[in-house]
Design a protein around this motif. Structure first.
Motif, PDB file in Angstrom:
ATOM      1  N   TYR A 141       0.792  -1.234   0.000  1.00  0.00           N
ATOM      2  CA  TYR A 141       0.000   0.000   0.000  1.00  0.00           C
ATOM      3  C   TYR A 141       0.819   1.276   0.000  1.00  0.00           C
ATOM      4  N   GLY A 142       2.121   1.201   0.293  1.00  0.00           N
ATOM      5  CA  GLY A 142       2.919   2.415   0.410  1.00  0.00           C
ATOM      6  C   GLY A 142       3.009   3.208  -0.877  1.00  0.00           C
ATOM      7  N   TYR A 143       3.325   2.526  -1.971  1.00  0.00           N
ATOM      8  CA  TYR A 143       3.447   3.231  -3.255  1.00  0.00           C
ATOM      9  C   TYR A 143       2.137   3.920  -3.628  1.00  0.00           C
ATOM     10  N   SER A 144       1.042   3.231  -3.428  1.00  0.00           N
ATOM     11  CA  SER A 144      -0.249   3.799  -3.794  1.00  0.00           C
ATOM     12  C   SER A 144      -0.569   5.047  -2.973  1.00  0.00           C
ATOM     13  N   LEU A 145      -0.344   4.996  -1.664  1.00  0.00           N
ATOM     14  CA  LEU A 145      -0.653   6.143  -0.817  1.00  0.00           C
ATOM     15  C   LEU A 145       0.280   7.329  -1.066  1.00  0.00           C
ATOM     16  N   ALA A 146       1.502   7.041  -1.497  1.00  0.00           N
ATOM     17  CA  ALA A 146       2.451   8.128  -1.738  1.00  0.00           C
ATOM     18  C   ALA A 146       2.306   8.727  -3.124  1.00  0.00           C
ATOM     19  N   PHE A 147       2.043   7.901  -4.130  1.00  0.00           N
ATOM     20  CA  PHE A 147       2.163   8.366  -5.503  1.00  0.00           C
ATOM     21  C   PHE A 147       0.938   8.122  -6.375  1.00  0.00           C
ATOM     22  N   THR A 148      -0.231   8.241  -5.788  1.00  0.00           N
ATOM     23  CA  THR A 148      -1.446   8.353  -6.583  1.00  0.00           C
ATOM     24  C   THR A 148      -2.229   9.553  -6.076  1.00  0.00           C
ATOM     25  N   GLY A 149      -3.189  10.009  -6.867  1.00  0.00           N
ATOM     26  CA  GLY A 149      -3.998  11.139  -6.446  1.00  0.00           C
ATOM     27  C   GLY A 149      -4.924  10.742  -5.313  1.00  0.00           C
ATOM     28  N   GLY A 150      -5.178  11.663  -4.450  1.00  0.00           N
ATOM     29  CA  GLY A 150      -6.084  11.434  -3.333  1.00  0.00           C
ATOM     30  C   GLY A 150      -6.492  12.768  -2.767  1.00  0.00           C
ATOM     31  N   SER A 151      -5.634  13.317  -1.952  1.00  0.00           N
ATOM     32  CA  SER A 151      -5.823  14.647  -1.398  1.00  0.00           C
ATOM     33  C   SER A 151      -4.455  15.309  -1.386  1.00  0.00           C
ATOM     34  N   PRO A 152      -4.355  16.563  -0.974  1.00  0.00           N
ATOM     35  CA  PRO A 152      -3.035  17.189  -0.891  1.00  0.00           C
ATOM     36  C   PRO A 152      -2.127  16.548   0.161  1.00  0.00           C
ATOM     37  N   PHE A 153      -2.691  15.709   1.022  1.00  0.00           N
ATOM     38  CA  PHE A 153      -1.917  15.182   2.143  1.00  0.00           C
ATOM     39  C   PHE A 153      -1.624  13.685   2.060  1.00  0.00           C
ATOM     40  N   ILE A 154      -2.378  12.940   1.317  1.00  0.00           N
ATOM     41  CA  ILE A 154      -2.155  11.499   1.180  1.00  0.00           C
ATOM     42  C   ILE A 154      -2.825  11.031  -0.111  1.00  0.00           C
ATOM     43  N   GLY A 155      -2.286   9.974  -0.691  1.00  0.00           N
ATOM     44  CA  GLY A 155      -2.851   9.457  -1.926  1.00  0.00           C
ATOM     45  C   GLY A 155      -3.992   8.496  -1.674  1.00  0.00           C
ATOM     46  N   GLY A 156      -4.331   7.722  -2.688  1.00  0.00           N
ATOM     47  CA  GLY A 156      -5.427   6.769  -2.596  1.00  0.00           C
ATOM     48  C   GLY A 156      -4.930   5.337  -2.646  1.00  0.00           C
ATOM     49  N   LEU A 157      -5.855   4.411  -2.816  1.00  0.00           N
ATOM     50  CA  LEU A 157      -5.529   2.985  -2.816  1.00  0.00           C
ATOM     51  C   LEU A 157      -5.754   2.344  -4.183  1.00  0.00           C
ATOM     52  N   SER A 158      -5.767   3.138  -5.224  1.00  0.00           N
ATOM     53  CA  SER A 158      -6.033   2.597  -6.555  1.00  0.00           C
ATOM     54  C   SER A 158      -4.930   1.660  -7.033  1.00  0.00           C
ATOM     55  N   LYS A 159      -3.741   1.767  -6.452  1.00  0.00           N
ATOM     56  CA  LYS A 159      -2.638   0.892  -6.856  1.00  0.00           C
ATOM     57  C   LYS A 159      -2.163   0.007  -5.702  1.00  0.00           C
ATOM     58  N   MET A 160      -3.083  -0.307  -4.810  1.00  0.00           N
ATOM     59  CA  MET A 160      -2.783  -1.228  -3.724  1.00  0.00           C
ATOM     60  C   MET A 160      -2.334  -2.575  -4.299  1.00  0.00           C
ATOM     61  N   PHE A 161      -1.319  -3.175  -3.698  1.00  0.00           N
ATOM     62  CA  PHE A 161      -0.701  -4.397  -4.220  1.00  0.00           C
ATOM     63  C   PHE A 161      -0.175  -4.175  -5.639  1.00  0.00           C
ATOM     64  N   LEU A 162       0.153  -2.916  -5.958  1.00  0.00           N
ATOM     65  CA  LEU A 162       0.654  -2.532  -7.281  1.00  0.00           C
ATOM     66  C   LEU A 162      -0.321  -2.922  -8.389  1.00  0.00           C
ATOM     67  N   SER A 163      -1.596  -2.816  -8.081  1.00  0.00           N
ATOM     68  CA  SER A 163      -2.620  -3.101  -9.077  1.00  0.00           C
ATOM     69  C   SER A 163      -2.470  -2.175 -10.276  1.00  0.00           C
ATOM     70  N   GLY A 164      -2.426  -2.754 -11.458  1.00  0.00           N
ATOM     71  CA  GLY A 164      -2.298  -1.967 -12.671  1.00  0.00           C
ATOM     72  C   GLY A 164      -0.889  -1.580 -13.040  1.00  0.00           C
ATOM     73  N   VAL A 165       0.063  -1.885 -12.174  1.00  0.00           N
ATOM     74  CA  VAL A 165       1.466  -1.607 -12.493  1.00  0.00           C
ATOM     75  C   VAL A 165       2.024  -2.829 -13.211  1.00  0.00           C
ATOM     76  N   THR A 166       2.337  -2.678 -14.471  1.00  0.00           N
ATOM     77  CA  THR A 166       2.771  -3.787 -15.306  1.00  0.00           C
ATOM     78  C   THR A 166       4.104  -3.451 -15.970  1.00  0.00           C
ATOM     79  N   PRO A 167       4.714  -4.426 -16.651  1.00  0.00           N
ATOM     80  CA  PRO A 167       5.941  -4.101 -17.398  1.00  0.00           C
ATOM     81  C   PRO A 167       5.737  -3.056 -18.480  1.00  0.00           C
ATOM     82  N   GLU A 168       4.481  -2.849 -18.883  1.00  0.00           N
ATOM     83  CA  GLU A 168       4.201  -1.871 -19.931  1.00  0.00           C
ATOM     84  C   GLU A 168       3.861  -0.483 -19.389  1.00  0.00           C
ATOM     85  N   SER A 169       3.466  -0.376 -18.119  1.00  0.00           N
ATOM     86  CA  SER A 169       3.062   0.933 -17.592  1.00  0.00           C
ATOM     87  C   SER A 169       4.282   1.824 -17.385  1.00  0.00           C
TER      88      SER A 169
END
Length: 521
Positions: A141-169
């Motif tokens: 969950y760290g990458y998702s909370l740090a480097f996705t959109g959420g609020s000015p203070f914390i990100g979201g969980l859209s990439k939890m477990f690196l969901s959607g992060v592939t060799p092509e992204s």
């Protein structure tokens, strides 16, 4: 039972973090995971350089440390593939491995040599396992909370477990239409999170329970490191800015301190001040080591400390130059500043110690190197070489004062001077970045992504204004880390205790907690 408690509390810390972040994403929803990288110029989503003040029409800073992944692909029949630069990608492989080298074995050996022989393995173990623990949390969950959109203070969980992060992204860099593999960016930023947490180990060395160490790392990483990384480094990337309107939109969805224009190339606030303050708080909460001030607690192996310091210096080139994400002139500047500023700090610390204590020590030279590395970290890609040398020279003296005079004033047993070096050095570097980043003083200034020009004096807010912005970032790191650290330690203290008992401390943590000895006599 203690192991079960650690696991349950770790899960609880994550659940709380997830709840807070989920509530935050209502305003700024990130693209759905699994979609291809977006290459549309108005929609690249990646943090990176610090922006000039919101009142300015276009300027964006020339490259702090970290863009988030490029967003999902536009719904077109023939999407343009992202421009993955093979040279930049190869550069990032090397930089990432160098940051791993900084931590294991660099930091582990540096700290291990500074403690007494009976606690050598406990320090190595704490650094090594912390690196592994934070790496897994970063993936979950760290990458998702740090480097996705959420609020000015914390990100979201859209990439939890690196969901959607592939060799092509793809992940954006600091140049338009230039990307690196997102997995490469994930790995690079993971090493930053891991070494930041491992730095704190030096403050409470020789007296904290291993179970308490691990639980503290989970809580502190979740509620202090991740928000700071998001606030300082998250933005939508250079391709998202085409005019004043898109720049305003990027600022609105960026991290809070990025939007203010805070400059932090590689982690002065996110890494060093954050960790330094946590270490100081931990030293206060745990109390002094048995015999502190009455018994000798001299380092048991300065040879290992020197080897560790040398590995830190070598690895730091990847830490700082790699934060540019591109193998270009700015990376070369960061590399050169890391060399010369650190050398200046070694000399000023050595001569200050020589003048005041009568003899220059190997420990002092090694500590001076780390002080210089810490101070140049936020500035390395923003300031010219002369400014970098000045920052290093000032940091050598400031951190020498921090571990001698200031440490006594504070009255805390910060065992391996985490605050005196990383806290004081980080504050020194962060503030001086605001001075020497000015084009009039040889700095690179900031980049204007509307005009696609960098270093224009008209885009720089002025030394006074930039130092004020830098001070806000410093204070944010101090307050956030201080509160999170104190609350976390109080919770752990109530549940399982944080400090080893007197018998265990006197015998040493190597045998009492790990059943091993570093040396067989």
């Amino acid at each position: 039972m203690k192991k079960l408690m650690v696991m349950l509390l770790a899960a609880g810390a994550f659940a709380i973090g997830a709840t807070l972040s989920t509530a935050a994403i209502a305003q700024y929803e990130n693209p759905k995971p699994g979609e291809a990288a977006k290459v549309d110029a108005a929609a690249a989503a990646t943090p990176a350089k610090a922006e000039a003040p919101a009142a300015s029409a276009a300027p964006v800073a020339q490259a702090p440390a970290a863009p988030a992944a490029a967003p999902a692909a536009a719904p077109t029949d023939t999407p343009k593939p992202p421009n993955i630069n093979k040279g930049d990608t190869a550069f990032m492989y090397a930089a990432t491995m160098m940051v791993v080298l900084m931590t294991i074995p660099g930091l582990a050996l540096f700290y291990g040599g500074l403690v007494r022989s009976k606690n050598m393995l406990s320090v190595l173990m704490q650094v090594f396992v912390t690196f592994a623990l934070i790496s897994i949390l970063w993936m979950i969950y760290g990458y998702s909370l740090a480097f996705t959109g959420g609020s000015p203070f914390i990100g979201g969980l859209s990439k939890m477990f690196l969901s959607g992060v592939t060799p092509e992204s793809a992940a954006a860099t600091f140049s338009k239409d230039t990307y690196i593999p997102e997995l490469m960016f994930v790995a690079f930023q993971c090493t930053f999170a891991a070494i930041t947490c491992a730095l704190i180990v030096g403050a409470y060395a020789e007296r904290m329970k291993f179970s308490a160490v691990l639980l503290f790392m989970v809580i502190w990483f979740t509620f202090s490191y991740l928000p700071m990384a998001h606030m300082v480094w998250y933005w939508d990337g250079p391709d998202a800015i085409t005019d004043a309107a898109t720049q305003a939109s990027v600022g609105a969805s960026a991290g809070w301190l990025w939007a203010k224009g805070a400059l932090d190339f590689a982690g002065g606030t996110v890494v060093h001040i954050n960790a330094g303050v946590a270490g100081l708080v931990a030293a206060y909460v745990l109390g002094k080591r048995l015999g502190y001030g009455r018994e000798s607690m001299a380092p048991h192996n300065l040879t290992l400390t020197m080897v560790g310091a040398a590995l830190l210096w070598v690895g730091w080139f990847g830490f700082n130059a790699g934060s540019n994400l591109e193998a270009n002139g700015v990376a070369a500047l960061a590399f050169a500043n890391t060399l010369f500023a650190t050398a200046a700090a070694v000399l000023t610390w050595t001569f200050a110690e020589w003048m005041i204590k009568g003899k220059p020590s190997m420990l002092g030279a090694a500590s001076g190197a780390v002080a210089g590395l810490v101070a140049i970290t936020p500035a390395c890609g923003f300031v010219g070489l002369i400014g970098g040398v000045v920052i290093g020279a000032v940091a050598g003296v400031a951190c020498f004062w921090g571990v001698s005079t200031l440490k006594k004033m504070l009255g805390a047993d910060d065992a391996l001077d985490v605050f005196g070096v990383h806290g004081v050095g980080g504050i020194t570097g962060a503030l001086l970045t605001g001075v020497f980043a000015a084009p009039s003083l040889g700095g690179l200034g900031i980049c204007n992504y509307i005009t696609n020009k960098c270093g224009d004096a008209a885009d720089f807010p002025g030394v006074g204004a930039q130092v004020w912005i830098q001070l806000q970032a410093v204070l944010t790191a101090v307050v956030l880390s201080g509160i999170v650290s104190f609350v976390a330690l109080l919770i752990i203290k109530m549940i399982m205790g944080v400090r080893v008992n007197e018998e265990e401390e006197r015998e040493g943590l190597d045998t009492t907690y790990h059943g091993e000895s570093a040396y067989k006599m």
